[in-house]
Scaffold this motif. Structure first.
Motif, mmCIF file in Angstrom:
data_model
loop_
_atom_site.group_PDB
_atom_site.id
_atom_site.type_symbol
_atom_site.label_atom_id
_atom_site.label_comp_id
_atom_site.label_asym_id
_atom_site.label_seq_id
_atom_site.Cartn_x
_atom_site.Cartn_y
_atom_site.Cartn_z
ATOM 1 N N ASN A 23 0.807 -1.220 0.000
ATOM 2 C CA ASN A 23 0.000 0.000 0.000
ATOM 3 C C ASN A 23 0.843 1.275 0.000
ATOM 4 O O ASN A 23 0.337 2.346 -0.337
ATOM 5 C CB ASN A 23 -1.021 -0.024 1.146
ATOM 6 N N VAL A 26 1.967 1.334 -3.979
ATOM 7 C CA VAL A 26 0.936 1.771 -4.932
ATOM 8 C C VAL A 26 0.622 3.262 -4.812
ATOM 9 O O VAL A 26 -0.098 3.812 -5.650
ATOM 10 C CB VAL A 26 -0.359 0.924 -4.838
ATOM 11 N N ARG A 93 -7.153 -0.594 -8.126
ATOM 12 C CA ARG A 93 -7.909 0.539 -7.588
ATOM 13 C C ARG A 93 -7.015 1.747 -7.318
ATOM 14 O O ARG A 93 -7.421 2.898 -7.466
ATOM 15 C CB ARG A 93 -8.587 0.078 -6.299
ATOM 16 N N TYR A 96 -6.325 5.360 -8.930
ATOM 17 C CA TYR A 96 -6.950 6.675 -8.672
ATOM 18 C C TYR A 96 -5.970 7.653 -8.003
ATOM 19 O O TYR A 96 -6.239 8.847 -7.937
ATOM 20 C CB TYR A 96 -8.282 6.571 -7.939
ATOM 21 N N TYR A 97 -4.806 7.154 -7.557
ATOM 22 C CA TYR A 97 -3.785 8.084 -7.058
ATOM 23 C C TYR A 97 -3.181 8.927 -8.190
ATOM 24 O O TYR A 97 -2.527 9.939 -7.948
ATOM 25 C CB TYR A 97 -2.666 7.342 -6.320
ATOM 26 N N THR A 122 -19.807 -0.451 -0.962
ATOM 27 C CA THR A 122 -19.381 0.614 -1.860
ATOM 28 C C THR A 122 -18.062 1.198 -1.353
ATOM 29 O O THR A 122 -17.741 1.104 -0.171
ATOM 30 C CB THR A 122 -20.420 1.748 -1.917
ATOM 31 N N PRO A 124 -16.715 4.810 -1.655
ATOM 32 C CA PRO A 124 -16.866 6.176 -2.160
ATOM 33 C C PRO A 124 -15.523 6.911 -2.242
ATOM 34 O O PRO A 124 -14.574 6.565 -1.531
ATOM 35 C CB PRO A 124 -17.762 6.847 -1.110
ATOM 36 N N GLN A 127 -14.477 12.187 -0.466
ATOM 37 C CA GLN A 127 -13.512 13.007 0.284
ATOM 38 C C GLN A 127 -12.314 13.399 -0.583
ATOM 39 O O GLN A 127 -11.736 14.470 -0.405
ATOM 40 C CB GLN A 127 -13.036 12.276 1.554
ATOM 41 N N LYS A 164 -14.273 11.960 7.114
ATOM 42 C CA LYS A 164 -14.023 10.566 7.488
ATOM 43 C C LYS A 164 -12.525 10.354 7.358
ATOM 44 O O LYS A 164 -11.922 10.862 6.425
ATOM 45 C CB LYS A 164 -14.803 9.705 6.479
ATOM 46 N N SER A 166 -9.656 8.879 5.936
ATOM 47 C CA SER A 166 -9.509 8.103 4.698
ATOM 48 C C SER A 166 -8.042 8.113 4.259
ATOM 49 O O SER A 166 -7.448 9.175 4.038
ATOM 50 C CB SER A 166 -10.382 8.715 3.595
ATOM 51 N N GLU A 192 -1.790 6.051 8.797
ATOM 52 C CA GLU A 192 -1.211 4.742 8.473
ATOM 53 C C GLU A 192 0.272 4.876 8.092
ATOM 54 O O GLU A 192 0.687 5.905 7.535
ATOM 55 C CB GLU A 192 -1.977 4.115 7.289
ATOM 56 N N THR A 307 -8.221 -3.162 9.465
ATOM 57 C CA THR A 307 -9.234 -3.948 8.748
ATOM 58 C C THR A 307 -8.571 -4.943 7.800
ATOM 59 O O THR A 307 -9.107 -6.027 7.571
ATOM 60 C CB THR A 307 -10.197 -3.014 7.966
ATOM 61 N N ASP A 308 -7.406 -4.585 7.257
ATOM 62 C CA ASP A 308 -6.742 -5.471 6.295
ATOM 63 C C ASP A 308 -6.186 -6.732 6.951
ATOM 64 O O ASP A 308 -5.642 -7.596 6.258
ATOM 65 C CB ASP A 308 -5.610 -4.723 5.559
ATOM 66 N N ARG A 334 -17.203 -6.631 4.993
ATOM 67 C CA ARG A 334 -15.990 -7.302 4.568
ATOM 68 C C ARG A 334 -15.958 -8.744 5.088
ATOM 69 O O ARG A 334 -14.927 -9.239 5.534
ATOM 70 C CB ARG A 334 -14.767 -6.530 5.085
ATOM 71 N N LEU A 373 -8.207 -9.783 -1.998
ATOM 72 C CA LEU A 373 -6.817 -10.026 -1.591
ATOM 73 C C LEU A 373 -6.693 -10.615 -0.177
ATOM 74 O O LEU A 373 -6.098 -11.672 0.021
ATOM 75 C CB LEU A 373 -6.067 -8.690 -1.680
#
Ligand code: EPZ
Length: 433
Positions: A23, A26, A93, A96-97, A122, A124, A127, A164, A166, A192, A307-308, A334, A373
């Motif tokens: 992460n 990417v 995904r 989008y960066y 979803t 979103p 943000q 939020k 994010s 993170e 969460t991962d 999830r 993943l």
């Protein structure tokens, strides 16, 4: 296309070298497009998400060459601003960066939306878009693309409060702000390790970013970024996944090349479950000899439990004595992997974002289909801990984020091999990540 055949029921012993963080990679690869001059990135994990993003840079005119299997030199001096197609966004995904990076460098970006989520919910990006608008860009979403354009060709520093926490929005806004005119303050930012790593990467290329790792990040925009060398941090989640494998299977494994501090949130839970974790310099010795003990887990943004990691630890909790409750506070659906665990004999009930796990004596091998993943990694762990043979299909999800997972597991005694899938078995593709 391949599937994994796993013969479970063996404890794990040995040593594993942890790769660079997926992460972080990417985010850093798209950020490299903001740099003028050769940018050398070390400790790059060999995973398919990296290959896809380097391909996007090349399509935009970057020169990309590997100096060794984990060091890539990217030169985006001659990069032009082009459209990032749906084909790339669909596969990874994190493409989008490119929005934040292109908007920072050229004052305009045109990138396909990443599409649906295979967690079942979803994902979103409101943000991210709110941040771009606050930086003075006009943002339109049309035909599946996000088009952002700053008046006068350059975004302008501002204050942004994220509704939020994010990771993605923090990273995207930080990238655009790095080359903005003036100062940007991002409040309620994500903390993170990969957010900090991206800030360190950009700073090493000449950016001026302060406070990454706290919830207020200040970015003083600079006119340009210059080339340099940067080494990606070790992967917290890859290391945590092998820790969960030892918890589920028993044994003793040394994980090398990690940052122990990043592991604290995972170590604390595994210790409650009866796993011993000893820190030695940049490695952890993880052992489980006695029985597994139940626990409760609530996922939270860093420094909370990630969460991962919840699917992988859930695999171990299936075999723990007593009832465990997992609450996912980050993603509300999830738990798609749980139906696969049930087919192995696990006793689990799902209610919204809660999973209630009654520990069982044993899991049994079954045919399993990875659905994303981390779900795929969790199925691998369950299969290694189960009695009998499991077959896991859709393993392309696992290979998006885990370097040489088969080689690493075999080196610690896991019985796993990859075999070709006959053509008639269909395989899905998706964009979680
Ligand atoms: C990153 O996704 C990670 N991906 C995910 O890891 C990880 O699960 C997630 O952060 C949370 O830690 C990468 O770093 C590439 P978020 P991201 O924006 O950035 C809500 C893995 O397995 N939200 O922090 O997409 C969102 O719905 C992957 O390696 C908004 O409401 O996650 C979620 O509930 C999967 N609006 C929460 O915030 C937005 O604009 C956190 O999402 C953005 C997010």
């Amino acid at each position: 296309m391949i599937k994994y055949i796993v013969e479970g029921g063996r404890p794990l012993f040995g040593e594993i070298h942890i790769s660079g963080a997926k992460n972080a990679a990417v985010a850093i690869i798209p950020a490299a497009l903001m740099v003028t001059g050769p940018c050398r990135i070390e400790n790059v994990p060999q995973i398919s998400d990296v290959t896809i993003l380097l391909g996007v840079l090349q399509d935009l005119g970057a020169s990309v060459r590997y100096l060794n299997p984990h060091t890539v030199e990217v030169d985006c001096t001659k990069l032009r601003n082009g459209r990032v197609p749906y084909e790339s966004a669909r596969q990874c995904r994190a493409s989008y960066y490119m929005l934040g990076a292109l908007l920072g460098r050229f004052g305009a970006a045109d990138v396909a939306l990443p599409g649906g989520c295979n967690f079942g919910g979803t994902r979103p990006i409101d943000q991210h878009l709110k941040g771009f608008k606050a930086l003075g860009a006009q943002v339109d979403t049309q035909g599946g693309f996000v088009m952002a354009e700053a008046a006068g060709g350059r975004v302008k520093g501002t204050s942004i409060f994220l509704d939020k926490v994010s990771v993605g929005a923090t990273i995207n806004i930080m990238m655009a702000a790095a080359l903005a005119e003036g100062m940007t303050v991002i409040e309620n930012a994500a903390k993170e390790p990969h957010v900090v790593d991206l800030a360190n990467f950009l700073n090493s290329m000449g950016a001026n970013i302060m406070g990454a790792g706290t919830d207020v990040i200040k970015v003083r925009g600079v006119d340009s970024l210059r080339g340099g060398t940067y080494s990606i941090i070790p992967d917290q989640i890859e290391a945590g996944t092998y820790m969960a494998a030892v918890a589920a299977c028993g044994g003793s494994v040394k994980l090398c090349n990690i940052i122990p501090k990043h592991m604290d949130c995972i170590t604390a839970k595994l210790t409650e479950m009866g796993v011993e974790v000893q820190e030695v310099d940049d490695s952890l010795l993880v052992s489980r000899i006695g029985p597994l003990v139940r626990t409760n887990i609530k996922t939270m943004p860093y420094p909370g439990f990630p969460t991962d990691m919840q699917p992988q630890v859930a695999a171990a909790l299936c075999l723990a004595r007593g009832t465990s409750v997992i609450t996912d506070n980050v993603w509300n659906s999830r738990f798609r992997y749980i139906d696969e665990f049930k087919r192995m004999g696990a006793q689990i009930q799902v209610d919204g974002n809660l999973a209630i796990i009654e520990g069982v004596e044993r899991l049994t091998g079954a045919q399993l289909e990875a659905c994303d993943l981390r779900a795929g990694a969790a199925m691998l762990i369950a299969a290694l801990a189960a009695h009998g043979i499991s077959e896991i299909t859709n393993v392309q999800y696992i290979e998006r984020g885990y370097e040489d997972v088969i080689g690493k597991l075999r080196s610690i005694g896991g019985s796993i091999r990859a075999v070709e899938v006959p053509e008639e078995e269909p395989l899905a593709v998706s964009s979680a990540g």
